[in-house]
Design a protein around this motif. Structure first.
Motif, PDB file in Angstrom:
ATOM      1  N   TYR A 297       0.840  -1.205   0.000  1.00  0.00           N
ATOM      2  CA  TYR A 297       0.000   0.000   0.000  1.00  0.00           C
ATOM      3  C   TYR A 297       0.874   1.253   0.000  1.00  0.00           C
ATOM      4  CZ  TYR A 297      -4.181  -2.788   1.074  1.00  0.00           C
ATOM      5  OH  TYR A 297      -5.224  -3.683   1.034  1.00  0.00           O
ATOM      6  N   GLU A 298       1.957   1.211   0.770  1.00  0.00           N
ATOM      7  CA  GLU A 298       2.870   2.355   0.818  1.00  0.00           C
ATOM      8  C   GLU A 298       3.476   2.628  -0.555  1.00  0.00           C
ATOM      9  OE1 GLU A 298       6.554   3.998   3.530  1.00  0.00           O
ATOM     10  OE2 GLU A 298       6.244   1.845   3.403  1.00  0.00           O
ATOM     11  N   ARG A 299       3.926   1.588  -1.200  1.00  0.00           N
ATOM     12  CA  ARG A 299       4.529   1.736  -2.537  1.00  0.00           C
ATOM     13  C   ARG A 299       3.505   2.275  -3.537  1.00  0.00           C
ATOM     14  NH1 ARG A 299       9.340   1.814  -5.553  1.00  0.00           N
ATOM     15  NH2 ARG A 299       8.799   1.177  -7.649  1.00  0.00           N
ATOM     16  N   GLU A 300       2.283   1.758  -3.482  1.00  0.00           N
ATOM     17  CA  GLU A 300       1.248   2.231  -4.394  1.00  0.00           C
ATOM     18  C   GLU A 300       1.037   3.736  -4.242  1.00  0.00           C
ATOM     19  OE1 GLU A 300      -3.193   0.805  -5.536  1.00  0.00           O
ATOM     20  OE2 GLU A 300      -2.921   1.394  -3.437  1.00  0.00           O
ATOM     21  N   LEU A 301       0.888   4.191  -3.013  1.00  0.00           N
ATOM     22  CA  LEU A 301       0.682   5.620  -2.776  1.00  0.00           C
ATOM     23  C   LEU A 301       1.889   6.444  -3.220  1.00  0.00           C
ATOM     24  CD1 LEU A 301      -0.995   5.437   0.741  1.00  0.00           C
ATOM     25  CD2 LEU A 301      -2.096   6.105  -1.417  1.00  0.00           C
ATOM     26  N   ALA A 302       3.084   5.937  -2.933  1.00  0.00           N
ATOM     27  CA  ALA A 302       4.298   6.664  -3.290  1.00  0.00           C
ATOM     28  C   ALA A 302       4.452   6.809  -4.802  1.00  0.00           C
ATOM     29  CB  ALA A 302       5.518   5.967  -2.688  1.00  0.00           C
ATOM     30  N   VAL A 303       3.965   5.847  -5.552  1.00  0.00           N
ATOM     31  CA  VAL A 303       4.029   5.920  -7.019  1.00  0.00           C
ATOM     32  C   VAL A 303       2.948   6.853  -7.559  1.00  0.00           C
ATOM     33  CG1 VAL A 303       3.680   4.581  -9.151  1.00  0.00           C
ATOM     34  CG2 VAL A 303       5.122   3.667  -7.330  1.00  0.00           C
ATOM     35  N   LEU A 304       1.745   6.791  -6.997  1.00  0.00           N
ATOM     36  CA  LEU A 304       0.598   7.490  -7.586  1.00  0.00           C
ATOM     37  C   LEU A 304       0.393   8.923  -7.100  1.00  0.00           C
ATOM     38  CD1 LEU A 304      -2.005   4.577  -7.588  1.00  0.00           C
ATOM     39  CD2 LEU A 304      -0.662   5.446  -9.527  1.00  0.00           C
ATOM     40  N   LEU A 305       0.687   9.221  -5.850  1.00  0.00           N
ATOM     41  CA  LEU A 305       0.392  10.560  -5.326  1.00  0.00           C
ATOM     42  C   LEU A 305       1.144  11.684  -6.031  1.00  0.00           C
ATOM     43  CD1 LEU A 305      -0.021  10.124  -1.462  1.00  0.00           C
ATOM     44  CD2 LEU A 305      -1.783  10.363  -3.211  1.00  0.00           C
ATOM     45  N   PRO A 306       2.435  11.561  -6.294  1.00  0.00           N
ATOM     46  CA  PRO A 306       3.140  12.688  -6.925  1.00  0.00           C
ATOM     47  C   PRO A 306       2.563  13.098  -8.280  1.00  0.00           C
ATOM     48  CG  PRO A 306       4.719  11.155  -6.005  1.00  0.00           C
ATOM     49  CD  PRO A 306       3.369  10.499  -5.924  1.00  0.00           C
ATOM     50  N   GLY A 307       1.999  12.176  -9.010  1.00  0.00           N
ATOM     51  CA  GLY A 307       1.405  12.505 -10.304  1.00  0.00           C
ATOM     52  C   GLY A 307      -0.019  13.012 -10.200  1.00  0.00           C
ATOM     53  N   GLY A 308      -0.568  13.019  -8.985  1.00  0.00           N
ATOM     54  CA  GLY A 308      -1.950  13.458  -8.806  1.00  0.00           C
ATOM     55  C   GLY A 308      -2.951  12.453  -9.337  1.00  0.00           C
ATOM     56  N   PHE A 309      -2.611  11.160  -9.283  1.00  0.00           N
ATOM     57  CA  PHE A 309      -3.437  10.133  -9.918  1.00  0.00           C
ATOM     58  C   PHE A 309      -4.498   9.525  -9.011  1.00  0.00           C
ATOM     59  CE2 PHE A 309       0.706   9.595 -12.332  1.00  0.00           C
ATOM     60  CZ  PHE A 309       0.321  10.476 -13.328  1.00  0.00           C
ATOM     61  N   VAL A 310      -4.526   9.908  -7.731  1.00  0.00           N
ATOM     62  CA  VAL A 310      -5.502   9.364  -6.785  1.00  0.00           C
ATOM     63  C   VAL A 310      -6.499  10.455  -6.409  1.00  0.00           C
ATOM     64  CG1 VAL A 310      -5.844   8.312  -4.510  1.00  0.00           C
ATOM     65  CG2 VAL A 310      -3.789   7.766  -5.840  1.00  0.00           C
ATOM     66  N   ALA A 311      -7.780  10.191  -6.605  1.00  0.00           N
ATOM     67  CA  ALA A 311      -8.814  11.099  -6.123  1.00  0.00           C
ATOM     68  C   ALA A 311      -9.182  10.730  -4.688  1.00  0.00           C
ATOM     69  CB  ALA A 311     -10.053  11.032  -7.014  1.00  0.00           C
ATOM     70  N   GLU A 312      -9.308   9.421  -4.435  1.00  0.00           N
ATOM     71  CA  GLU A 312      -9.678   8.940  -3.104  1.00  0.00           C
ATOM     72  C   GLU A 312      -9.211   7.504  -2.962  1.00  0.00           C
ATOM     73  OE1 GLU A 312     -13.494   9.923  -0.855  1.00  0.00           O
ATOM     74  OE2 GLU A 312     -13.919   7.923  -1.647  1.00  0.00           O
ATOM     75  N   VAL A 313      -8.812   7.141  -1.754  1.00  0.00           N
ATOM     76  CA  VAL A 313      -8.468   5.758  -1.457  1.00  0.00           C
ATOM     77  C   VAL A 313      -9.112   5.401  -0.119  1.00  0.00           C
ATOM     78  CG1 VAL A 313      -6.237   6.318  -0.374  1.00  0.00           C
ATOM     79  CG2 VAL A 313      -6.597   4.047  -1.401  1.00  0.00           C
ATOM     80  N   GLU A 314      -9.610   4.187  -0.044  1.00  0.00           N
ATOM     81  CA  GLU A 314     -10.340   3.730   1.152  1.00  0.00           C
ATOM     82  C   GLU A 314      -9.784   2.390   1.604  1.00  0.00           C
ATOM     83  OE1 GLU A 314     -14.867   2.240   2.282  1.00  0.00           O
ATOM     84  OE2 GLU A 314     -14.572   3.456   0.501  1.00  0.00           O
ATOM     85  N   TYR A 315      -9.675   2.228   2.915  1.00  0.00           N
ATOM     86  CA  TYR A 315      -9.224   0.977   3.520  1.00  0.00           C
ATOM     87  C   TYR A 315     -10.163   0.658   4.670  1.00  0.00           C
ATOM     88  CZ  TYR A 315      -4.867   2.635   1.366  1.00  0.00           C
ATOM     89  OH  TYR A 315      -3.918   3.125   0.511  1.00  0.00           O
ATOM     90  N   GLY A 316     -10.504  -0.613   4.841  1.00  0.00           N
ATOM     91  CA  GLY A 316     -11.333  -0.934   5.989  1.00  0.00           C
ATOM     92  C   GLY A 316     -11.923  -2.328   5.946  1.00  0.00           C
TER      93      GLY A 316
END
Length: 171
Positions: A44-63
């Motif tokens: 999950y950390e790697r996914e966010l680190a790859v996607l956030l800098p490009g502005g590619f995530v609008a929302e992410v949910e965990y639960g």
């Protein structure tokens, strides 16, 4: 599934801050409820680190979900302009009954992602630790959403909403 322990080189401090806040919350969920599995945390950390800098995530949910309905969820709406006020990641709900509930995670792509040419998306997807399947978000169970945290640093920000039972405080 490959395992990653560090984010890509070049992750700026604003995005590193947001990733760290979300990962702190996920580790707290794991301590309280036993999920997500330890081996999924660096993914999950790697996914966010790859996607956030490009502005590619609008929302992410965990639960947690039971029969396709949310029981307890943390959802993060990502802001790129850093206009959110700061609040601290100090707790997650720790007394929700998740017995019999399964783990879930859902990512909603941003307009920036959808506007990328297919070859560029393929290049970025190749750097991700896992592939997300398309789908729809879960339905709400017996409970409600509460906006309880905002995280911001430099030009990066996120709002955290918590879904949980009506009779429990958000934190």
């Amino acid at each position: 599934m490959p395992s990653y322990s560090t984010p890509p080189v070049g992750l700026d401090t604003g995005h590193r801050y947001i990733v760290d806040k979300i990962m702190t919350d996920l580790r707290r969920l794991r301590r309280c409820y036993g999920k997500p599995k330890q081996e999924w945390l660096p993914l999950y950390e790697r996914e966010l680190a790859v996607l956030l800098p490009g502005g590619f995530v609008a929302e992410v949910e965990y639960g947690f979900q039971r029969r396709g309905r949310r029981v307890l969820s943390l959802a993060y709406t990502i802001a790129r302009d850093g206009t959110l006020r700061e609040a601290y990641a100090d707790t997650v709900p720790s007394d929700v009954d998740v017995h019999g509930a399964g783990w879930h995670s859902y990512l909603r792509w941003s307009r920036s992602w959808l506007d990328l040419p297919e070859p560029e998306r393929g290049r970025i997807e190749a750097a991700l630790p896992f592939r997300r399947e398309s789908g729809t978000p879960l339905r709400d169970g017996d409970g409600c959403w509460r906006l309880d945290r905002t995280y911001a640093h430099h030009h990066a920000g996120a709002e955290r909403r918590v879904f949980g039972p009506l009779d429990r405080p958000a934190h």
